[in-house]
Write an enzyme that holds these catalytic residues in place. Structure first.
Site, PDB file in Angstrom:
ATOM      1  N   ASN A 144       1.896  -5.201  -3.182  1.00 24.53           N
ATOM      2  CA  ASN A 144       0.499  -5.483  -2.842  1.00 24.53           C
ATOM      3  C   ASN A 144      -0.259  -4.181  -2.550  1.00 24.53           C
ATOM      4  OD1 ASN A 144      -1.548  -7.499  -2.064  1.00 24.53           O
ATOM      5  ND2 ASN A 144      -1.278  -6.742   0.029  1.00 24.53           N
ATOM      6  N   GLU A 164       0.815  -1.233   0.000  1.00 28.87           N
ATOM      7  CA  GLU A 164       0.000   0.000   0.000  1.00 28.87           C
ATOM      8  C   GLU A 164       0.845   1.279   0.000  1.00 28.87           C
ATOM      9  OE1 GLU A 164      -2.706  -0.544   3.297  1.00 28.87           O
ATOM     10  OE2 GLU A 164      -3.394  -2.467   2.522  1.00 28.87           O
ATOM     11  N   HIS A 224     -10.731  -6.095  -1.685  1.00 28.01           N
ATOM     12  CA  HIS A 224     -11.728  -5.885  -0.629  1.00 28.01           C
ATOM     13  C   HIS A 224     -12.877  -5.124  -1.306  1.00 28.01           C
ATOM     14  CE1 HIS A 224      -9.094  -7.134   2.627  1.00 28.01           C
ATOM     15  NE2 HIS A 224      -8.148  -6.350   2.154  1.00 28.01           N
ATOM     16  N   GLU A 269      -6.398 -10.467  -1.056  1.00 28.74           N
ATOM     17  CA  GLU A 269      -7.095 -10.284   0.239  1.00 28.74           C
ATOM     18  C   GLU A 269      -8.603 -10.225   0.026  1.00 28.74           C
ATOM     19  OE1 GLU A 269      -5.546  -6.958   2.486  1.00 28.74           O
ATOM     20  OE2 GLU A 269      -3.471  -7.402   1.971  1.00 28.74           O
ATOM     21  N   ASP A 324     -12.483 -10.168   0.020  1.00 27.33           N
ATOM     22  CA  ASP A 324     -13.721 -10.368   0.761  1.00 27.33           C
ATOM     23  C   ASP A 324     -14.784  -9.498   0.096  1.00 27.33           C
ATOM     24  OD1 ASP A 324     -12.850  -7.870   1.839  1.00 27.33           O
ATOM     25  OD2 ASP A 324     -12.177  -8.819   3.686  1.00 27.33           O
TER      26      ASP A 324
END
Ligand code: G3I
Length: 444
Positions: free
Chosen positions: A286, A244, A322, A353, A355
């Site tokens: 990432n 990030e 996400h 990651e 979701d």
């Protein structure tokens, strides 16, 4: 035996041989040099021999010709390197061979029956690693959590325990035990570990703020990366080296403590340090909100292009994913174009990651879960369709434990409910791995 049955028998024999010859080598996280070269040669000659004797030789030859160039270059690259220079070679070769096999089976209308159809078996056939972010405290405390994790996934990412604050809370004092527990579990269960994360502006120890002048921070960063990556050398398959680092609007690098003290070069430095500590590891950048083509992913694309042209050892990009369901379909063409442009640079890409929050949706529970299923399925289908998209990791797996609840309020973003029952989303993911193609699930 008719044509179809004979072809199916050859497909089955082919699959068995490829698997027997290639998989044991590729499954090792540190590739076994010359052995892989020999395996590559063996598989290549097997392919051509098989092409010559198949019942539907012309169809098969056409398939193989299309793939020949890529296949040859995949194996040659590994062989030329005198084996497997990094895990990225293994990923590329394995993904390629798995997809090739699936495509050939599909082209013949054949099918491969699986007797165990949990995600890890299905994903392996699809040539994709499937993982979840895990917490060692829950592995130790809840048998159902541990059993579900090892049954369903062939990869894991420590959700928190490898971050700088938790793992080196005091300078030079390491809290390896929680992360070691996950790495040991992975070794025992045949799961790949992705380390998360070496350099990130969050979850840092307090002492970071007192590291001045910049040379002091720089030497702490060196010590942190070298010790951590060195400790897990050969046992951690891949690392999120930098996390990030790009501003949300894609205008440049985020003004983090690292950037402000060390300048933009800290990113290249982190990759070089990680590579020196474990030359086999797959090294990744990432980030979030960079899954689709937009200003942030444009910036990241330019950044990794520059890193590559500077000779920095970066091997791939993680797209976090996400997402919150809001009634709109997944923009699959944009996701595919984004992944493909990174792959075209010679990188691998993983969904890192994922979701899917459903708290913003209106309607009844069944329709919310159906929409969530579709989003999972659509994303995995895109990954499945691109050779080079090698892994998918979910940020947890049971709705009982998700960072979203404590950050945004109650939600049900994952594949299993609070009682560890598979949700519709689980079956969407599985179907996307199957790709409604050549695989039949024999399990109930
Ligand atoms: O371990 C301590 C515990 O000792 C203490 O009593 C408790 C009190 O609040 O806090 C515990 O630490 C929390 C930790 O999660 C473990 O549960 C931290 O406060 C909390 O901030 C931390 O949140 C994590 C977050 O990253 C930190 O930014 C989430 O679990 C984790 O899911 C989340 O993961 C990030 C990825 O690393 C990077 N991408 C985004 C993703 C979601 O935010």
């Amino acid at each position: 035996m008719g044509d179809a049955a004979a072809t199916q028998a050859r497909v089955d024999a082919f699959l068995a041989e490829v698997t027997a010859r290639l998989r044991p080598t590729l499954d090792k996280s540190a590739c076994a040099g010359a052995k892989l070269g020999a395996t590559g040669t063996a598989v290549r000659s097997l392919l051509w021999k098989w092409a010559g004797s198949a019942t539907h030789a012309s169809q098969l030859t056409a398939q193989l010709t299309i793939r020949r160039k890529a296949l040859t270059s995949a194996f040659s690259k590994v062989e030329d390197a005198g084996g497997c220079a990094t895990n990225v070679d293994a990923v590329r070769t394995q993904v390629f061979v798995d997809r090739l096999v699936a495509d050939i089976v599909a082209a013949f209308g054949g099918s491969v029956a699986l007797s165990a159809c949990e995600l890890r078996q299905v994903a392996q056939v699809a040539g994709i690693a499937v993982g979840a972010a895990l917490a060692p405290t829950l592995i130790a405390a809840e048998p159902l959590y541990a059993d579900t994790a090892v049954r369903e996934f062939n990869a894991l990412t420590p959700e928190n325990v490898m971050k700088w604050g938790p793992i080196e809370p005091t300078p030079g004092v390491w809290n390896f035990a929680p992360a070691d527990a996950l790495v040991d579990l992975a070794a025992a269960q045949g799961m790949q570990v992705k380390g998360h994360t070496l350099v990130w502006h969050s979850q840092l120890p307090n002492y970071i703020n007192f590291l001045t002048p910049p040379a002091m921070l720089r030497s702490f960063m060196e010590e942190h990366i070298s010790t951590l990556v060195g400790h897990y050398r050969g046992r951690v398959f891949a690392w999120d080296v930098v996390n990030e680092a790009v501003a949300d609007d894609g205008s440049g690098l985020r003004p983090t403590y690292f950037f402000n003290q060390l300048g933009p070069g800290y990113i290249a430095d982190a990759f070089r340090l990680a590579h020196a500590a474990d030359p086999h590891a797959l090294l990744l950048y990432n980030d979030y909100n960079a899954e689709f083509v937009n200003s942030k992913s444009d910036y990241i694309y330019g950044m990794v292009q520059q890193l590559l042209s500077d000779g920095v050892p970066i091997h791939g990009v993680g797209l976090q994913m996400h997402v919150t369901a809001n009634g709109s379909p997944v923009n699959q063409p944009s996701l595919a174009a984004n992944i493909q442009r990174f792959v075209n640079l010679g990188l691998v890409v993983n969904i890192s990651e994922m979701d899917v929050g459903i708290r913003a949706l209106m309607g009844d529970q069944a329709s919310k879960l159906a929409e969530q299923r579709q989003i999972y399925q659509d994303v995995i289908a895109v990954c499945r369709s691109i050779v080079g998209c090698h892994a998918v990791t979910f940020w947890g797996f049971t709705d009982k434990y998700s960072w979203i609840d404590s950050t945004f309020g109650p939600d049900e973003p994952l594949l299993f409910d609070d009682a560890y029952n598979a949700k519709p989303a689980y079956f969407g993911v599985r179907e996307a791995f199957f790709n409604s193609g050549p695989f039949i699930c024999l399990a109930p």
